[in-house]
Write a protein that holds these residues in place. Structure first.
Motif, PDB file in Angstrom:
ATOM      1  N   ASN A  23      15.818  17.135  -4.556  1.00 46.35           N
ATOM      2  CA  ASN A  23      16.687  17.652  -5.623  1.00 46.35           C
ATOM      3  C   ASN A  23      16.685  16.731  -6.844  1.00 46.35           C
ATOM      4  OD1 ASN A  23      17.442  19.863  -4.005  1.00 46.35           O
ATOM      5  ND2 ASN A  23      19.038  18.641  -3.025  1.00 46.35           N
ATOM      6  N   GLY A  24      15.499  16.237  -7.211  1.00 43.16           N
ATOM      7  CA  GLY A  24      15.353  15.406  -8.403  1.00 43.16           C
ATOM      8  C   GLY A  24      15.844  13.983  -8.253  1.00 43.16           C
ATOM      9  N   ARG A  25      16.094  13.540  -7.030  1.00 40.38           N
ATOM     10  CA  ARG A  25      16.628  12.198  -6.776  1.00 40.38           C
ATOM     11  C   ARG A  25      15.746  11.497  -5.751  1.00 40.38           C
ATOM     12  NH1 ARG A  25      20.959  11.515  -2.772  1.00 40.38           N
ATOM     13  NH2 ARG A  25      21.629   9.362  -2.864  1.00 40.38           N
ATOM     14  N   ALA A  39       0.847  -1.196   0.000  1.00 43.21           N
ATOM     15  CA  ALA A  39       0.000   0.000   0.000  1.00 43.21           C
ATOM     16  C   ALA A  39       0.882   1.245   0.000  1.00 43.21           C
ATOM     17  CB  ALA A  39      -0.923   0.000   1.214  1.00 43.21           C
ATOM     18  N   ALA A  40       0.295   2.352  -0.454  1.00 49.21           N
ATOM     19  CA  ALA A  40       1.028   3.612  -0.488  1.00 49.21           C
ATOM     20  C   ALA A  40       0.091   4.763  -0.178  1.00 49.21           C
ATOM     21  CB  ALA A  40       1.675   3.818  -1.860  1.00 49.21           C
ATOM     22  N   SER A  41       0.651   5.785   0.429  1.00 52.25           N
ATOM     23  CA  SER A  41      -0.104   7.015   0.655  1.00 52.25           C
ATOM     24  C   SER A  41       0.826   8.190   0.371  1.00 52.25           C
ATOM     25  CB  SER A  41      -0.643   7.081   2.087  1.00 52.25           C
ATOM     26  OG  SER A  41       0.415   7.043   3.012  1.00 52.25           O
ATOM     27  N   GLY A  42       0.231   9.321   0.054  1.00 55.42           N
ATOM     28  CA  GLY A  42       1.005  10.515  -0.230  1.00 55.42           C
ATOM     29  C   GLY A  42       0.974  10.869  -1.705  1.00 55.42           C
ATOM     30  N   LEU A  43       1.552  12.019  -1.986  1.00 56.78           N
ATOM     31  CA  LEU A  43       1.611  12.533  -3.354  1.00 56.78           C
ATOM     32  C   LEU A  43       3.065  12.792  -3.712  1.00 56.78           C
ATOM     33  CD1 LEU A  43      -1.212  15.199  -3.032  1.00 56.78           C
ATOM     34  CD2 LEU A  43      -1.394  12.976  -4.133  1.00 56.78           C
ATOM     35  N   CYS A  44       3.430  12.359  -4.864  1.00 56.26           N
ATOM     36  CA  CYS A  44       4.789  12.645  -5.315  1.00 56.26           C
ATOM     37  C   CYS A  44       4.834  12.519  -6.832  1.00 56.26           C
ATOM     38  CB  CYS A  44       5.794  11.695  -4.655  1.00 56.26           C
ATOM     39  SG  CYS A  44       7.506  12.167  -5.006  1.00 56.26           S
ATOM     40  N   PRO A  45       4.420  13.564  -7.545  1.00 61.66           N
ATOM     41  CA  PRO A  45       4.443  13.502  -9.004  1.00 61.66           C
ATOM     42  C   PRO A  45       5.830  13.227  -9.575  1.00 61.66           C
ATOM     43  CG  PRO A  45       3.406  15.546  -8.238  1.00 61.66           C
ATOM     44  CD  PRO A  45       3.935  14.847  -7.041  1.00 61.66           C
ATOM     45  N   ASP A  46       6.876  13.609  -8.821  1.00 56.19           N
ATOM     46  CA  ASP A  46       8.247  13.410  -9.298  1.00 56.19           C
ATOM     47  C   ASP A  46       8.805  12.032  -8.949  1.00 56.19           C
ATOM     48  OD1 ASP A  46       8.214  15.979 -10.299  1.00 56.19           O
ATOM     49  OD2 ASP A  46       9.139  16.842  -8.504  1.00 56.19           O
ATOM     50  N   CYS A  47       8.028  11.224  -8.216  1.00 59.96           N
ATOM     51  CA  CYS A  47       8.506   9.902  -7.808  1.00 59.96           C
ATOM     52  C   CYS A  47       8.083   8.856  -8.832  1.00 59.96           C
ATOM     53  CB  CYS A  47       7.938   9.516  -6.439  1.00 59.96           C
ATOM     54  SG  CYS A  47       8.526  10.533  -5.079  1.00 59.96           S
ATOM     55  N   ASP A  48       9.048   8.181  -9.415  1.00 56.44           N
ATOM     56  CA  ASP A  48       8.751   7.048 -10.284  1.00 56.44           C
ATOM     57  C   ASP A  48       8.176   5.949  -9.388  1.00 56.44           C
ATOM     58  OD1 ASP A  48       9.751   4.252 -11.271  1.00 56.44           O
ATOM     59  OD2 ASP A  48       9.651   5.523 -13.063  1.00 56.44           O
TER      60      ASP A  48
END
Length: 197
Positions: free
Chosen positions: A135-137, A98-107
């Protein structure tokens, strides 16, 4: 110790420093580009984002002068994991369920892989792993041995509660144990789950 262990694992981690005073905390914040997060060591304490040196000075001075004895020691990590750049992934028995949260930059695939590898490396059967984009990582930001998963969305066909029940049943079978009563009631994540013998 956990931050050091994870860093030695080869898993991607933000730079981290153990600080014992206001001065050492300010040195760490400066070394991290004046954008860092203070992680108190007291269980349940919230993270404190230090967006610049002025905020860092105020927070660290307050903790040193008015804080408790436990506030003298803390961990500072480079970067800030905000609501919009982090995922909390619940891993049960080596599988991200399961996952929660938002991270458009996370693959998403890479985030799930990192969470599962973190749990495996730590030998944890149940673990919440926070993955953040700093920082994009992608980095393993933090881990929680008692993850909050009520609002987490299942990744596959199984909920966290179902995955935990299946884990308990597998462990019991491997240990050759049997449930002594016909029905066993377990409270898992606020949901009543009936386990049959």
């Amino acid at each position: 110790a956990l931050a050091r262990l994870l860093a030695e694992s080869g898993l991607p981690r933000p730079q981290t420093a153990l600080v014992l005073s206001e001065d050492s905390g300010l040195q760490a914040v400066e070394a991290f580009g004046n954008c860092a997060t203070l992680l108190p060591l007291a269980p349940g304490s919230p993270e404190l984002p230090l967006q610049d040196r002025e905020i860092a000075e105020a927070v660290l001075e307050h903790r040193e002068i008015l804080g408790h004895a436990t506030d003298a020691v803390s961990v500072i990590q480079a970067g800030i994991a905000k609501i919009g750049n982090r995922l909390v992934i619940t891993v049960v028995d080596g599988v991200a369920v399961a996952a929660s949260g938002l991270c458009p930059d996370c693959d998403r695939t890479e985030s799930l892989r990192l969470a599962a590898e973190t749990a495996q490396f730590l030998g944890a059967r149940l673990l919440g792993v926070t993955i953040a984009s700093i920082n994009g990582r992608l980095v393993v930001w933090d881990v929680d041995p008692v993850p909050e998963f009520r609002d987490a969305s299942p990744i596959g066909d199984q909920t966290v509660e179902e995955a935990i029940v299946a884990l308990v049943q597998r462990v019991d079978q491997l240990a050759g144990m049997t449930v002594p009563t016909a029905l066993h009631l377990a409270q898992i994540g606020g949901a009543d789950v009936v386990l049959s013998a």
